[in-house]
Design an enzyme around this catalytic site. Structure first.
Site, short mmCIF file in Angstrom:
data_model
loop_
_atom_site.label_atom_id
_atom_site.label_comp_id
_atom_site.label_asym_id
_atom_site.label_seq_id
_atom_site.Cartn_x
_atom_site.Cartn_y
_atom_site.Cartn_z
N CYS A 71 4.98 -37.53 -2.28
CA CYS A 71 4.67 -36.53 -1.27
C CYS A 71 3.24 -36.03 -1.42
CB CYS A 71 5.66 -35.37 -1.38
SG CYS A 71 5.47 -34.12 -0.08
N CYS A 74 11.31 -32.78 -2.52
CA CYS A 74 10.12 -32.17 -1.93
C CYS A 74 10.30 -31.95 -0.43
CB CYS A 74 8.92 -33.09 -2.19
SG CYS A 74 7.37 -32.54 -1.49
#
Length: 395
Positions: free
Chosen positions: A99, A200
């Site tokens: 991410c 995330c």
């Protein structure tokens, strides 16, 4: 400077925005909406809604502009689809590392720069320092956060020099207690908010339930391997080269069904990872059983009893050449070179003494002490002191 802060709705990014404002910068808050499917989260509602509202309230309190940008399609393509693919292959990806590399410091960074920003800031517990090399070029160092208990440099281990040149981590010099104290003093809505858990930007999920969206259940057998398994007592062979020795040490034991005893069933080997003990439904043992290997073609899980089970440990790991990433490109090892480092194979793991060995086809990390539950697909990161030098995907 004009700085875009990735306001996540948490206390860390809230204080990061405040500190930059206090330093006289023009600060803009940007919230990334990366997920909009509440069906897989354990909370009653999709967490991004609450987080975006908290981020908005922080921006209003600080008096800074605020926007929400929808990056859910990109996130699905670059992170979620990759996760499904890796688990299906029997590997264990790290979505938080991805991410940062693929979203926060790639597309999000480009979006911020398109808004006229000079830099992007996040609430990571890490630090960036720059110096000029002998040619006068700026070199950026990625350093651990001052709070050893919260250091998040590992999650940034795939960033490049270009990405670091535009990155700021304002709370990297602070402890979590200091950050919360600042937020409380300011009366920020996030001051007492718990740290986010789970994937995330998605939230706390049941990983098997999440994976079942694309990876269908398939019943298989759990096979227990016992401590008297012959491979555990075999002496180390003699090798002609260090590369051959490291390849042997980094290799996994290939168990077969007949090597142990079937003790249970599971719903799909793709839902589990090396070193996992929860969710197996195994009883009748003095100690917990841990997954030591998976046979994806036969849909078999192999387990061993106890934290000290020999099949859990390896003293070396391999990273394919194309998967080696150096944050400090100027320190990249040439073929045949080695370097003493400190390394870790997962977040929060204490740094361990190790040696890097670079060969033509791969880089090896040999640990002074054998490591438990080395999982393919995870990231190994290596440090010199508190500086993260590089990382790579474990083969």
């Amino acid at each position: 400077m004009k700085i875009v802060v990735g306001l996540s709705g948490g206390v860390d990014s809230s204080v990061a925005a405040y500190l930059l404002q206090q330093q006289g910068h023009e600060v803009i808050g940007l919230f990334m909406r990366n997920w909009n499917d509440a069906s897989v989260t354990l909370e009653d509602e999709c967490p991004w809604i609450e987080d975006s509202n908290d981020a908005l309230m922080v921006a209003q309190k600080l008096g800074i502009p605020f926007q929400v940008i929808d990056m859910s399609d990109l996130y699905k393509e670059r992170i979620v689809d990759y996760m499904f693919s890796e688990y299906e292959k029997g590997r264990t990806p790290n979505p938080d590392v991805l991410c940062n590399r693929e979203v926060k410091f790639d597309v999000f960074l480009e979006t911020a720069l398109s808004l006229g920003a000079d830099k992007v800031a996040t609430g990571h517990y890490a630090r960036v320092e720059a110096f000029s090399d002998e040619r006068g070029q700026e070199v950026y160092r990625l350093l651990a956060g001052k709070d050893a208990n919260k250091d998040q440099s590992y999650f940034l281990c795939q960033l490049s020099q270009k990405q670091l040149s535009k990155a700021l981590f304002p709370i990297g010099e602070l402890t979590k207690l200091e950050v919360r104290a600042i937020a409380k003093q300011l009366g920020l809505v996030t001051a007492e908010k718990k740290d986010s858990q789970g994937l995330c930007f998605i939230g706390k999920v049941s990983l098997p339930e999440f994976l079942k969206q694309q990876l269908k259940p398939k019943e298989g057998e759990i096979v227990e391997i016992f401590r008297d398994f012959e491979a555990f007592s075999k002496p180390m062979p003699e090798f002609e080269t260090k590369e051959q020795e490291l390849a042997y040490k980094a290799s996994k034991i290939r168990y077969k069904r007949e090597d142990g005893k079937v003790i249970g069933k599971h719903q799909g080997a793709q839902y589990y990872t090396i070193g996992q003990s929860k969710g197996l439904g195994i009883g009748g043992h003095k100690e917990s059983c841990f997954i030591v290997s998976r046979d994806m073609s036969q849909n078999l899980l192999f387990v061993g009893e106890g934290h000290s089970f020999p099949g859990l440990y390896r003293s070396a790991l391999k990273i394919e050449r194309e998967d080696v990433h150096w944050v400090r490109e100027d320190l990249r090892l040439a073929n045949g070179q080695c370097k003493e480092v400190m390394a870790r194979i997962r977040y929060r793991q204490p740094l361990e003494k190790a040696v890097l060995y670079q060969f033509e086809e791969a880089l090896y990390i040999e640990f002074e002490t054998p490591q438990s539950a080395i999982a393919e697909g995870q990231f190994a990161a290596w440090y010199d002191g508190d500086e993260l030098l590089g990382s790579g995907v474990i083969a």
